[in-house]
Write a protein that holds these residues in place. Structure first.
Motif, PDB file in Angstrom:
ATOM      1  N   GLU A 239      -1.174  13.697  -6.575  1.00 39.71           N
ATOM      2  CA  GLU A 239      -1.563  12.680  -7.561  1.00 39.71           C
ATOM      3  C   GLU A 239      -1.635  11.303  -6.903  1.00 39.71           C
ATOM      4  OE1 GLU A 239      -3.070  10.951 -10.695  1.00 39.71           O
ATOM      5  OE2 GLU A 239      -2.793  13.126 -10.566  1.00 39.71           O
ATOM      6  N   LEU A 240      -0.704  11.014  -6.016  1.00 38.07           N
ATOM      7  CA  LEU A 240      -0.735   9.768  -5.248  1.00 38.07           C
ATOM      8  C   LEU A 240      -2.012   9.692  -4.404  1.00 38.07           C
ATOM      9  CD1 LEU A 240       0.598   7.198  -4.068  1.00 38.07           C
ATOM     10  CD2 LEU A 240       2.002   8.689  -2.644  1.00 38.07           C
ATOM     11  N   VAL A 241      -2.390  10.814  -3.799  1.00 36.78           N
ATOM     12  CA  VAL A 241      -3.629  10.872  -3.018  1.00 36.78           C
ATOM     13  C   VAL A 241      -4.831  10.577  -3.920  1.00 36.78           C
ATOM     14  CG1 VAL A 241      -5.170  12.388  -1.682  1.00 36.78           C
ATOM     15  CG2 VAL A 241      -2.682  12.449  -1.288  1.00 36.78           C
ATOM     16  N   ARG A 242      -4.863  11.180  -5.122  1.00 39.80           N
ATOM     17  CA  ARG A 242      -5.968  10.930  -6.063  1.00 39.80           C
ATOM     18  C   ARG A 242      -6.026   9.466  -6.457  1.00 39.80           C
ATOM     19  NH1 ARG A 242      -3.713  15.253  -8.197  1.00 39.80           N
ATOM     20  NH2 ARG A 242      -4.669  17.236  -7.812  1.00 39.80           N
ATOM     21  N   GLU A 243      -4.864   8.862  -6.735  1.00 37.51           N
ATOM     22  CA  GLU A 243      -4.801   7.437  -7.082  1.00 37.51           C
ATOM     23  C   GLU A 243      -5.391   6.580  -5.959  1.00 37.51           C
ATOM     24  OE1 GLU A 243      -0.763   6.220  -7.846  1.00 37.51           O
ATOM     25  OE2 GLU A 243      -0.501   7.750  -9.397  1.00 37.51           O
ATOM     26  N   GLU A 244      -5.009   6.867  -4.715  1.00 42.71           N
ATOM     27  CA  GLU A 244      -5.498   6.114  -3.565  1.00 42.71           C
ATOM     28  C   GLU A 244      -7.001   6.293  -3.359  1.00 42.71           C
ATOM     29  OE1 GLU A 244      -4.088   3.874  -1.179  1.00 42.71           O
ATOM     30  OE2 GLU A 244      -2.606   3.748  -2.781  1.00 42.71           O
ATOM     31  N   GLN A 245      -7.488   7.522  -3.628  1.00 37.09           N
ATOM     32  CA  GLN A 245      -8.925   7.771  -3.511  1.00 37.09           C
ATOM     33  C   GLN A 245      -9.680   6.903  -4.523  1.00 37.09           C
ATOM     34  OE1 GLN A 245      -8.936  12.054  -4.020  1.00 37.09           O
ATOM     35  NE2 GLN A 245      -9.437  12.353  -1.867  1.00 37.09           N
ATOM     36  N   GLY A 246      -9.123   6.784  -5.732  1.00 39.59           N
ATOM     37  CA  GLY A 246      -9.738   5.950  -6.762  1.00 39.59           C
ATOM     38  C   GLY A 246      -9.748   4.481  -6.366  1.00 39.59           C
ATOM     39  N   VAL A 247      -8.673   4.021  -5.738  1.00 40.90           N
ATOM     40  CA  VAL A 247      -8.590   2.628  -5.284  1.00 40.90           C
ATOM     41  C   VAL A 247      -9.621   2.366  -4.200  1.00 40.90           C
ATOM     42  CG1 VAL A 247      -7.119   0.984  -4.031  1.00 40.90           C
ATOM     43  CG2 VAL A 247      -6.174   2.317  -5.924  1.00 40.90           C
TER      44      VAL A 247
END
Length: 184
Positions: A174-182
Motif C-alpha cells: 500500500e505504501l508502494v501504491r501511495e508513492e506511485q500515485g505521488v
C-alpha cells in the motif's frame, strides 16, 4: 507492481514468496543495476554485518541510499536502514536486543490501524532505542518499538515473512501504491 528483494543473504526467499502470493512481480536483487525500474525494495533479515559488507563490496550500499522508492526492512534489514548504517530512517537500533537465538519467541502485536493482533516472530531481534520526530511507531513489545515508518521507509524488528499473515507486507505494498500515485 515490481518489488525487489535484496538477495545477498538471509530470508529473501520467504519474502519473495509472500510478495508473489500478493500479486507482485519479484526481482531478486544482487547488483545495483537490478534496482532499476523497481517500485519498492525489501531488505530481509539475516546478519546485518555480513549484509553491509556484501552491499559495500557490490556497490549496493550507495545504490540503495539513492533508491527513491519505498523500502521495507525486517530484522537485520531494519538495522541496515538505521541512522548508523545507510541512514534512511531516523532510528537508533539495538542489535539482538531480545537476546540470543535460544531466546527467540512469538508475540501478539497490536499494530496501529489493525483490529486483530499480528503474530510477530522474533529471532535474535533488534528493537528501536530512539526515534526521530518524523518516525511513527506502529507497534511495540514490552514497551520497545518493533514496527515503525518514516515516509517511504517501513521497518520491523520481527519476521512477518515467517507467518501466514500477510498484513504487514500488504501495508508495504500500500505504501508502494501511495508513492506511485505521488510520483505520477
Amino acid at each position: 507492481m515490481k518489488i525487489g528483494v535484496l538477495a545477498l543473504q538471509g530470508a529473501f526467499r520467504e519474502h519473495a514468496a509472500v510478495l508473489r502470493r500478493l500479486g507482485a512481480e519479484v526481482v531478486e536483487v544482487r547488483l545495483p543495476e537490478q534496482l532499476d525500474g523497481l517500485d519498492g525494495l525489501v531488505i530481509p533479515g539475516g546478519e546485518s554485518t555480513t549484509m553491509m559488507r556484501l552491499m559495500g563490496l557490490y556497490g549496493l550500499d550507495d545504490a540503495i541510499r539513492d533508491f527513491d522508492a519505498p523500502i521495507f526492512g525486517t530484522c537485520a534489514g531494519m538495522i541496515v536502514l538505521d541512522r548508523e548504517r545507510l541512514g534512511l530512517i531516523d532510528v537508533g537500533v539495538e542489535r539482538n536486543a531480545f537476546g540470543r537465538q535460544v531466546a527467540s519467541f512469538e508475540a501478539p502485536l497490536a499494530i496501529d490501524g489493525e483490529e486483530k493482533p499480528f503474530t510477530g516472530v522474533f529471532i535474535r531481534a533488534p528493537w528501536i532505542v530512539d526515534a526521530g520526530p518524523e518516525v511513527a511507531i506502529l507497534a511495540e513489545v514490552e514497551g520497545h518499538p518493533v514496527l515503525a515508518r518514516q515516509g517511504r521507509i517501513l521497518v520491523a524488528s520481527f519476521h512477518p515473512e515467517l507467518t501466514d499473515d500477510t498484513r504487514v507486507h500488504e501495508r508495504f505494498l500500500e505504501l508502494v501504491r501511495e508513492e506511485q500515485g505521488v510520483r505520477a
